[in-house]
Design a protein around this motif. Sequence first.
Motif, short mmCIF file in Angstrom:
data_model
loop_
_atom_site.label_atom_id
_atom_site.label_comp_id
_atom_site.label_asym_id
_atom_site.label_seq_id
_atom_site.Cartn_x
_atom_site.Cartn_y
_atom_site.Cartn_z
N ILE A 33 0.83 -1.23 0.05
CA ILE A 33 0.06 -0.14 0.05
C ILE A 33 0.71 1.15 -0.09
CG2 ILE A 33 -1.74 1.22 1.26
CD1 ILE A 33 -2.67 -1.23 2.39
N ASP A 34 0.60 2.19 -0.71
CA ASP A 34 1.46 3.20 -0.93
C ASP A 34 0.62 4.48 -0.57
OD1 ASP A 34 3.37 5.14 -1.71
OD2 ASP A 34 2.78 5.17 -3.96
N VAL A 35 1.07 5.06 0.53
CA VAL A 35 0.71 6.32 1.14
C VAL A 35 1.44 7.50 0.98
CG1 VAL A 35 -0.47 7.26 3.15
CG2 VAL A 35 -0.78 4.73 2.80
N GLU A 36 0.96 8.61 0.41
CA GLU A 36 1.72 10.02 0.55
C GLU A 36 1.44 10.56 1.57
OE1 GLU A 36 2.78 13.56 -2.45
OE2 GLU A 36 1.43 11.93 -3.32
N TYR A 37 2.49 11.08 2.35
CA TYR A 37 2.10 11.81 3.44
C TYR A 37 2.80 13.18 3.34
CZ TYR A 37 0.87 7.42 6.15
OH TYR A 37 0.56 6.26 6.76
N GLU A 38 2.04 14.08 3.93
CA GLU A 38 2.64 15.37 3.91
C GLU A 38 2.91 15.79 5.65
OE1 GLU A 38 1.15 20.12 3.83
OE2 GLU A 38 0.49 18.77 2.40
N PRO A 39 4.33 15.52 6.05
CA PRO A 39 4.58 15.55 7.62
C PRO A 39 4.03 16.90 7.97
CG PRO A 39 6.25 14.72 6.39
CD PRO A 39 5.31 15.39 5.51
N LEU A 40 3.43 16.95 9.40
CA LEU A 40 3.19 18.23 10.02
C LEU A 40 3.94 18.32 11.33
CD1 LEU A 40 -0.68 18.06 9.56
CD2 LEU A 40 1.03 19.48 8.23
N PRO A 41 4.23 19.44 11.99
CA PRO A 41 4.62 19.49 13.35
C PRO A 41 3.87 18.86 14.28
CG PRO A 41 4.47 21.82 12.26
CD PRO A 41 3.80 20.64 11.43
N ALA A 42 4.55 18.22 15.15
CA ALA A 42 3.91 17.53 16.39
C ALA A 42 4.06 18.02 17.57
CB ALA A 42 4.44 15.92 16.21
N VAL A 43 3.01 17.77 18.53
CA VAL A 43 3.08 18.18 19.90
C VAL A 43 3.03 17.01 20.67
CG1 VAL A 43 0.83 19.29 20.06
CG2 VAL A 43 2.54 19.85 21.51
N VAL A 44 3.82 16.65 21.61
CA VAL A 44 4.01 15.55 22.33
C VAL A 44 3.96 15.79 23.76
CG1 VAL A 44 4.60 13.90 20.71
CG2 VAL A 44 6.36 15.10 22.28
#
Length: 796
Positions: free
Chosen positions: A124-135
Amino acid sequence: MTATDTPIGYGSMKRKEDARFIRGQGNYVDDIQLPGMLHGAVLRSPFAHARIVSIDTTAAEAHPKVVAVITGATLATLNLAWMPTLSYDTQAVLATDKVRFQGQEVAFVVAEDRYAARDALELIDVEYEPLPAVVDARKALDPGAPVIRDDKDGKTDNHIFDWSAGDKAKCDGIFASSEVVVTEDVLYPRVHPAPLETCGAIADFDKVTGKLTIWCNTQAPHAHRTVYAMVAGLPEHKIRVISPDIGGGFGNKVGIYPGYVCAIVGSIVTGKPVKWMEDRSENLMSTSFARDYHMKGEVAATRDGRIRAVRVTVLADHGAFNGTAQPTKYPAGFFHVFTGSYDLEAAYCDVKGVYTNKAPGGVAYACSFRITEAAYLVERMVDVLAYELKMDPAELRMKNLLKPDQFPYLSPTGWEYDSGDYPRALEMALEKVGYSDIREVQAAQRERWEAGDRTSALTGIGISFFTEAVGAGPRKHMDILGLGMADGAELRVHPTGKAVLRISVQSQGQGHETTYAQIVAEELGISPDDIEVVHGDTDQTPFGLGTYGSRSTPVSGAATAVVARKVRERAKIVAGAMLEVSTEDLEWEKGRWFVKGDPDKGKTMAEIALAAHGSLELPEGVEGHLDATTVYNPPNLTYPFGAYVCVVDVDPVTGQVKVRRFVAVDDCGVRINPMIVEGQIHGGLADGIGMALMELIAFDEDGNCLGGSFMDYLLPTAMECPSWELGETVTPSPHHPIGAKGVGESATVGSPAAVVNAVLDALKPYGIRHADMPLTPAAVWRAVQGSPIRPDLAIT
């Protein structure tokens, strides 16, 4: 009711269910094989926060063994893209717009076997656009922090709820006038239930009958059935949930996970049974965690150690979706029982819930809805106060504990504690451990240490006293998704005098098949061996909200006693007809009704049961048979409590901590089976050592989970645990039918604070007042290096 010196109980007997377990004949979800069964696997996001640009399933669908590939788009056409959580939030079943935590479900593959299903995930090919994360929950509300739940209309921040309890004005006034005020920031870090068996389900939808059967290792079968009906739009009477043997739950198996829903959809789409079982990393990364509370505690007191008020501010990290299994009125659970076991003038707490890019949840993991965090905080703050006042922690606690004549006690936050003799429990624990003697040895050790002899480890003694609030309902105050927290029970006595009890709670190792049989045996005089206990099948049992928060004995155990007493009263009517006397002329002794003044003239339960099914003429309006049902709505919570003392040796050079002794004195009211009670306490104490010294689900700044395997998420073994030393007092609950209070989670509530207090007591010569869990060797070493009063002792 007063305390007694020995347990009031029904007696220890070997667990009836163990025969199959020790022979390897348990029946778990993954043991179940159905004709034509297919297997499902979940594709999970590698990112903690990213927008989904596209999902291409073409290659996976071309795999020769793949039957179907399901995405969020597929579910959207079925109106199943989002599902309700147990906290009136919503959670994506399969992500459509973006992923919000690492490990979030993106697609579901159904194949002929589990290996093919797993292999196809790679196609399965998923194209992601990474976003800033808050943990970090403390940064989640900062201006400019990435908004995690932008799926909600108008949502511009990561705030979930604000909740408070207590009298703020009164509390603030006491703080303003108090002689001593101590403050400390305390973290209860994210930990995981880590059950022996991971989560899984098998769904089998029959298109002809419209019946959906789900085998699922859930702690709450009936609640699951209702939620599945809500999610799938199927009639609830056409859904059957079967929960077979469960390899541990501890709250992890309360909620609804996307994998369950995907298995259901997979079966509807393919027309065949579909099994989904997660692996260990999936379980640790994506299923419900616990704790993750940032807490600021404040205590107001007099110079002589009288605690006047407690004030708490909490920041609760609930992950990307608020999936906490909490009563609707209490989004922070029962955190307002944070006043603990002490007689206070006032108390106030303020809790704020926030979203972060972590797995969702916040389960009632071996605690009653956040009481573990509250108990840990208050017991740390009592030790912080003792440190400030230079007072012995045991003396400080004894000065402030509630006294027996104060029960029932109304806490400053409005909870009525049912019964207890707190000073006696603490006295017993201190005496059992030899507290005074250990303090003398410690004092001599510290003299040698101050004189320069630092060749041996430092001894520390930690005390924890806790009060739990368990047995949710009452239903007028507590519900989940509108479902009241009452439990049903059905009891049927066959013509031969054998009985079947059907209950609504689900065992996850507590020994329900034994203890519930013992309750019926005690009430009716039937041998426990002649009583079958049925649970875990919604088609075979009455409705109830399941097992968590130590609900089993306080609620369903009470229902069992009540329904057994109904049968006993019915038997009384039959016995009167058999003996040709008025029921007012009958007396009961265990197992038989007899005529007052003539003990030889009576009938046993077996004789009565046979007559109830026979031709005996009964009074007009009285039905035959010995069957009864009940729904038990508890009038109040029950309040077990305990006094724990831990002795540790700490090597300040290496940071290594060894738990040398642990004394646990518990009061859970009447003990049905003392052997099972002790086993549950043993497990909870080990759990507490793990959380205090080693367990942690950590994340890096990008939201990558650093605790996704048992190589990283450490669990205690027998090597880290001492030989437990147990004691007990018994103060029955005055409102429970048999006086029981529950004990399944007590040891996990009370033990972490005892261990941490012991470690910090050992480090007292370094001037270290507080350090956060887990106190790993590295954490202890760092604390020593940062000693505020002895920088000369830093190890280089």
